[in-house]
Design a protein around this motif. Structure first.
Motif, mmCIF file in Angstrom:
data_model
loop_
_atom_site.group_PDB
_atom_site.id
_atom_site.type_symbol
_atom_site.label_atom_id
_atom_site.label_comp_id
_atom_site.label_asym_id
_atom_site.label_seq_id
_atom_site.Cartn_x
_atom_site.Cartn_y
_atom_site.Cartn_z
ATOM 1 N N ARG A 37 0.837 -1.199 0.000
ATOM 2 C CA ARG A 37 0.000 0.000 0.000
ATOM 3 C C ARG A 37 0.877 1.257 0.000
ATOM 4 O O ARG A 37 2.070 1.196 0.291
ATOM 5 N N ASP A 82 13.382 -0.007 12.006
ATOM 6 C CA ASP A 82 13.921 0.970 12.971
ATOM 7 C C ASP A 82 12.837 1.656 13.781
ATOM 8 O O ASP A 82 13.124 2.270 14.810
ATOM 9 N N GLY A 138 6.640 1.980 2.099
ATOM 10 C CA GLY A 138 8.105 2.094 1.995
ATOM 11 C C GLY A 138 8.695 1.457 0.746
ATOM 12 O O GLY A 138 9.866 1.075 0.742
ATOM 13 N N LYS A 139 7.903 1.365 -0.325
ATOM 14 C CA LYS A 139 8.374 0.716 -1.557
ATOM 15 C C LYS A 139 9.548 1.474 -2.184
ATOM 16 O O LYS A 139 10.586 0.884 -2.491
ATOM 17 N N SER A 140 9.357 2.775 -2.389
ATOM 18 C CA SER A 140 10.414 3.552 -3.055
ATOM 19 C C SER A 140 11.682 3.556 -2.208
ATOM 20 O O SER A 140 12.786 3.416 -2.735
ATOM 21 N N LYS A 148 10.355 -0.752 7.850
ATOM 22 C CA LYS A 148 10.464 0.186 8.979
ATOM 23 C C LYS A 148 10.871 -0.471 10.303
ATOM 24 O O LYS A 148 10.356 -0.136 11.368
ATOM 25 N N ASN A 206 2.794 4.399 0.975
ATOM 26 C CA ASN A 206 3.495 4.788 2.202
ATOM 27 C C ASN A 206 4.106 3.633 2.988
ATOM 28 O O ASN A 206 4.625 3.844 4.075
ATOM 29 N N ALA A 224 14.905 0.553 5.444
ATOM 30 C CA ALA A 224 15.591 1.287 4.383
ATOM 31 C C ALA A 224 16.366 2.441 5.002
ATOM 32 O O ALA A 224 17.445 2.799 4.537
ATOM 33 N N VAL A 273 10.804 9.081 -3.546
ATOM 34 C CA VAL A 273 10.251 8.854 -2.207
ATOM 35 C C VAL A 273 9.355 10.034 -1.877
ATOM 36 O O VAL A 273 9.766 11.172 -1.916
ATOM 37 N N SER A 274 8.132 9.723 -1.579
ATOM 38 C CA SER A 274 7.153 10.785 -1.429
ATOM 39 C C SER A 274 6.513 10.747 -0.056
ATOM 40 O O SER A 274 6.232 9.688 0.479
ATOM 41 N N LYS A 275 6.300 11.876 0.489
ATOM 42 C CA LYS A 275 5.545 11.910 1.731
ATOM 43 C C LYS A 275 4.050 11.987 1.448
ATOM 44 O O LYS A 275 3.225 11.894 2.327
HETATM 45 P P1 GDP Z 1 5.873 4.159 -0.884
HETATM 46 O O1 GDP Z 1 4.702 5.067 -1.007
HETATM 47 O O2 GDP Z 1 5.438 2.764 -0.555
HETATM 48 O O3 GDP Z 1 6.830 4.211 -2.042
HETATM 49 O O4 GDP Z 1 6.688 4.635 0.439
HETATM 50 P P2 GDP Z 1 7.972 5.606 0.533
HETATM 51 O O5 GDP Z 1 9.223 4.864 0.240
HETATM 52 O O6 GDP Z 1 7.696 6.862 -0.208
HETATM 53 O O7 GDP Z 1 7.982 5.858 2.127
HETATM 54 C C1 GDP Z 1 6.863 6.429 2.795
HETATM 55 C C2 GDP Z 1 7.348 7.131 4.049
HETATM 56 O O8 GDP Z 1 7.903 6.186 4.955
HETATM 57 C C3 GDP Z 1 8.453 8.151 3.756
HETATM 58 O O9 GDP Z 1 8.250 9.252 4.623
HETATM 59 C C4 GDP Z 1 9.728 7.398 4.094
HETATM 60 O O10 GDP Z 1 10.774 8.248 4.483
HETATM 61 C C5 GDP Z 1 9.248 6.510 5.255
HETATM 62 N N1 GDP Z 1 10.049 5.275 5.334
HETATM 63 C C6 GDP Z 1 10.231 4.343 4.370
HETATM 64 N N2 GDP Z 1 11.034 3.349 4.786
HETATM 65 C C7 GDP Z 1 11.395 3.667 6.056
HETATM 66 C C8 GDP Z 1 12.248 3.037 7.050
HETATM 67 O O11 GDP Z 1 12.868 1.979 6.864
HETATM 68 N N3 GDP Z 1 12.325 3.661 8.256
HETATM 69 C C9 GDP Z 1 11.682 4.820 8.529
HETATM 70 N N4 GDP Z 1 11.827 5.342 9.745
HETATM 71 N N5 GDP Z 1 10.889 5.443 7.623
HETATM 72 C C10 GDP Z 1 10.751 4.874 6.406
#
Ligand code: GDP
Length: 170
Positions: A6, A120, A10-12, A118, A8, A150, A27-29
């Motif tokens: 889904r 961490d 953490g795919k990107s 995530k 957010n 990541a 990577v998008s917020k």
């Molecule tokens: P996507 O929408 O699935 O591509 O998710 P994103 O890679 O854009 O990540 C969504 C949010 O989660 C961003 O704010 C990232 O910085 C955060 N995020 C992704 N992976 C991690 C992680 O391993 N640790 C932490 N603390 N935040 C993460």
């Protein structure tokens, strides 16, 4: 290898960590901005595909339908796919949509690997229990959950090794 999960989850971020290139995937917020299938050619000749996040409520139903159609068609029809990495958020655990996706991959006999993200964000003292909970809810053994961060690089080399192994399978 395709990456699904889904918005957010953490795919990107995972793709960037695997490729060791912080800006490869966007990577998008803001959830829901990755609306296409994004293919990344890596140096070793493999391709990783970033699929749009599902379950983003702010896009129209019609658009959600067409995304779903695109992703499902791709995952079902792409012969070269060796594994589908199904990402679940290790901090919040699998959502109902994640479980539906898993059920769908099983019903269609697709090869998946469960990746929790995530790492961490969960306190060290709670990680074992969280991993067991994620595994149980997803219907896999705890050892089959690859838990990555990541942000901190946890589990990335292990996942990269696993991917290399899957790509080498015949
Ligand atoms: P996507 O929408 O699935 O591509 O998710 P994103 O890679 O854009 O990540 C969504 C949010 O989660 C961003 O704010 C990232 O910085 C955060 N995020 C992704 N992976 C991690 C992680 O391993 N640790 C932490 N603390 N935040 C993460």
């Amino acid at each position: 290898v395709a990456v699904v999960g889904r918005s957010n989850v953490g795919k990107s971020s995972l793709l960037n960590a695997l490729a060791k290139r912080p800006k490869l995937a966007h990577v998008s917020k803001t959830p829901g901005r990755t609306q296409l299938l994004n293919c990344f050619a890596l140096d070793d000749g493999t391709t990783v595909v970033d699929c749009p996040g599902y379950g983003y409520a702010a896009v129209s139903k019609q658009k959600r339908g067409s995304w779903q159609h695109m992703i499902e068609g791709y995952l079902l029809g792409r012969e070269q796919l060796r594994r589908i990495l199904v990402l679940v958020d290790g901090e919040i655990g699998p959502t109902d949509l994640d479980l539906m996706l898993l059920e769908w991959t099983r019903a269609n006999d697709l090869p998946i690997a469960l990746v929790a993200t995530k790492h961490d964000k969960v306190k060290a003292a709670r990680r074992d229990r969280r991993k067991r909970e994620v595994a149980e809810r997803c219907g896999v053994e705890p050892r089959d959950v690859v838990w990555v961060s990541a942000a901190k690089g946890v589990g990335i080399d292990r996942l990269a090794d696993l991917i290399r192994g899957w790509l080498a399978e015949r």
